[in-house]
Design a protein around this motif. Structure first.
Motif, short mmCIF file in Angstrom:
data_model
loop_
_atom_site.label_atom_id
_atom_site.label_comp_id
_atom_site.label_asym_id
_atom_site.label_seq_id
_atom_site.Cartn_x
_atom_site.Cartn_y
_atom_site.Cartn_z
N SER A 48 -50.58 -7.98 29.09
CA SER A 48 -52.04 -7.78 29.22
C SER A 48 -52.78 -7.39 30.29
O SER A 48 -52.08 -7.67 30.98
CB SER A 48 -53.16 -8.81 28.30
OG SER A 48 -52.45 -10.13 29.21
N PRO A 49 -53.87 -6.44 30.37
CA PRO A 49 -54.64 -6.13 31.92
C PRO A 49 -54.47 -7.54 32.62
O PRO A 49 -55.76 -8.20 31.68
CB PRO A 49 -55.79 -4.69 31.10
CG PRO A 49 -55.74 -5.21 30.32
CD PRO A 49 -54.27 -6.06 29.47
N VAL A 50 -54.85 -7.45 33.60
CA VAL A 50 -54.80 -8.49 34.58
C VAL A 50 -56.76 -8.46 34.64
O VAL A 50 -57.20 -7.44 34.71
CB VAL A 50 -54.44 -8.72 35.75
CG1 VAL A 50 -55.16 -10.07 36.43
CG2 VAL A 50 -53.06 -8.55 35.70
N VAL A 51 -57.22 -9.44 33.68
CA VAL A 51 -58.74 -9.48 34.09
C VAL A 51 -59.03 -10.81 34.63
O VAL A 51 -58.52 -11.79 34.29
CB VAL A 51 -59.12 -9.43 32.65
CG1 VAL A 51 -61.05 -9.56 32.55
CG2 VAL A 51 -58.84 -7.72 31.65
N PRO A 52 -60.26 -10.52 36.13
CA PRO A 52 -60.72 -11.89 36.40
C PRO A 52 -61.80 -12.44 35.70
O PRO A 52 -62.49 -11.83 35.01
CB PRO A 52 -60.89 -11.19 38.08
CG PRO A 52 -61.69 -9.83 37.60
CD PRO A 52 -61.06 -9.33 36.68
N VAL A 70 -56.38 -13.29 26.61
CA VAL A 70 -56.20 -12.73 25.28
C VAL A 70 -54.51 -12.35 25.49
O VAL A 70 -53.42 -11.52 26.85
CB VAL A 70 -57.31 -11.28 25.85
CG1 VAL A 70 -56.25 -10.31 24.95
CG2 VAL A 70 -58.55 -11.97 25.62
N ALA A 71 -53.91 -12.21 24.09
CA ALA A 71 -52.72 -11.74 23.79
C ALA A 71 -52.62 -10.64 22.84
O ALA A 71 -53.49 -9.79 22.13
CB ALA A 71 -52.09 -12.79 23.69
N SER A 72 -51.62 -9.43 23.20
CA SER A 72 -51.58 -8.31 22.33
C SER A 72 -50.00 -8.22 21.77
O SER A 72 -49.08 -8.98 22.29
CB SER A 72 -51.90 -7.56 22.71
OG SER A 72 -53.19 -6.60 23.32
N VAL A 73 -49.51 -8.21 20.68
CA VAL A 73 -48.79 -7.71 19.84
C VAL A 73 -48.39 -6.57 18.97
O VAL A 73 -49.43 -6.33 18.39
CB VAL A 73 -48.59 -8.94 19.14
CG1 VAL A 73 -46.85 -9.27 17.91
CG2 VAL A 73 -48.60 -10.36 20.06
N VAL A 74 -46.90 -6.45 19.57
CA VAL A 74 -47.34 -4.45 18.42
C VAL A 74 -46.43 -4.90 17.18
O VAL A 74 -44.96 -5.53 17.25
CB VAL A 74 -46.24 -4.16 19.84
CG1 VAL A 74 -45.64 -1.97 18.72
CG2 VAL A 74 -47.13 -3.53 20.86
N LEU A 75 -46.30 -4.99 15.55
CA LEU A 75 -46.11 -4.84 14.85
C LEU A 75 -44.98 -3.73 14.39
O LEU A 75 -45.09 -2.68 15.07
CB LEU A 75 -47.16 -4.94 13.75
CG LEU A 75 -48.38 -5.95 13.64
CD1 LEU A 75 -49.28 -5.64 13.24
CD2 LEU A 75 -47.48 -7.93 14.00
N PRO A 76 -44.34 -4.47 13.81
CA PRO A 76 -42.85 -3.05 13.41
C PRO A 76 -43.45 -2.13 13.13
O PRO A 76 -42.72 -0.58 13.22
CB PRO A 76 -41.86 -3.82 12.60
CG PRO A 76 -42.65 -4.75 12.93
CD PRO A 76 -43.74 -4.96 13.04
N VAL A 122 -51.47 -5.68 17.82
CA VAL A 122 -52.85 -6.60 16.61
C VAL A 122 -53.22 -7.86 18.38
O VAL A 122 -52.24 -7.93 19.61
CB VAL A 122 -52.35 -7.88 15.97
CG1 VAL A 122 -53.06 -9.15 15.98
CG2 VAL A 122 -51.33 -7.34 14.69
N THR A 123 -54.79 -7.69 18.57
CA THR A 123 -54.36 -8.46 19.66
C THR A 123 -56.00 -9.88 19.96
O THR A 123 -56.73 -10.03 18.57
CB THR A 123 -55.75 -7.42 21.10
OG1 THR A 123 -55.01 -6.12 21.18
CG2 THR A 123 -56.21 -8.46 22.18
N GLY A 124 -55.39 -11.19 20.15
CA GLY A 124 -56.39 -12.55 19.55
C GLY A 124 -56.10 -13.25 21.37
O GLY A 124 -55.38 -12.51 21.65
N TYR A 125 -56.84 -14.12 20.69
CA TYR A 125 -57.00 -15.31 22.21
C TYR A 125 -55.55 -16.22 20.88
O TYR A 125 -55.35 -16.25 20.44
CB TYR A 125 -57.67 -15.35 22.44
CG TYR A 125 -59.06 -15.66 22.40
CD1 TYR A 125 -59.26 -14.85 23.87
CD2 TYR A 125 -60.82 -14.73 21.68
CE1 TYR A 125 -60.32 -13.51 24.63
CE2 TYR A 125 -61.15 -13.00 22.06
CZ TYR A 125 -61.12 -13.81 24.07
OH TYR A 125 -62.55 -12.80 24.17
N ALA A 126 -54.75 -17.00 22.62
CA ALA A 126 -53.77 -17.76 22.57
C ALA A 126 -54.94 -19.40 21.69
O ALA A 126 -55.90 -19.60 22.68
CB ALA A 126 -53.03 -17.96 22.98
N ILE A 127 -54.62 -19.83 21.11
CA ILE A 127 -55.40 -21.28 20.95
C ILE A 127 -54.65 -22.21 20.73
O ILE A 127 -53.60 -22.73 20.66
CB ILE A 127 -55.92 -20.94 18.96
CG1 ILE A 127 -57.13 -19.70 18.80
CG2 ILE A 127 -56.69 -22.45 19.20
CD1 ILE A 127 -57.30 -19.61 17.61
#
Length: 144
Positions: free
Chosen positions: A21-25, A34-40, A45-50
């Motif tokens: 993920s890009p570094v955002v201050p 924020v985390a992004s995941v590439v599906l097969p 898919v981008t979302g927040y880690a809880i």
């Protein structure tokens, strides 16, 4: 179980590849990362880690002394023994009363049987009397 014409397919397992993920201050503690995941299939898919919700710590219970536990267990045991002795005493009293009633019943029945024997034989001089065709046979003597 399956028909013969069903084709067999090989199973492929796809593991998602995380995208850096890009570094955002951001201010710490206000927004999660924020985390992004590439599906097969190529979708991202981008979302927040809880973080898992942690329950509030339970207040520690005060320790109970061994002496208090022993006194409580001794009291429960004493009450159980007293209750058992009370039940045993009640059972013995009921059994004694029941046996007394059986003895009285046997005495009444036996006394009644003796009374019937005494009162039924009082009209005769003794012996067995049998009535056959208006004749009375008493002690093997014929009385017409």
């Amino acid at each position: 179980m399956y028909p013969d014409h069903t084709p067999q397919r090989a199973v492929e397992v796809h593991h998602p590849t995380p995208i850096p993920s890009p570094v955002v201050p951001v201010q710490p503690g206000t927004l999660p990362a924020v985390a992004s995941v590439v599906l097969p299939d190529g979708r991202v898919v981008t979302g927040y880690a809880i973080d898992a919700v942690r329950p509030e710590p339970v207040a520690a219970k005060p320790a109970v002394s061994r002496a208090a536990v022993n006194v409580a267990l001794g009291g429960v045991g004493f009450l159980a023994v007293c209750g058992g002795l009370l039940l045993l005493t009640s059972f013995i009293a009921a059994l004694t009363a029941f046996i007394g009633q059986l003895i009285i019943l046997a005495a009444v029945i036996f006394g009644g049987w003796i009374a019937v024997q005494v009162l039924s034989g009082s009209g005769h001089q003794g012996g067995t009397t049998v009535n056959i065709r208006r004749a009375v046979i008493k002690r093997n003597h014929f009385h017409g």
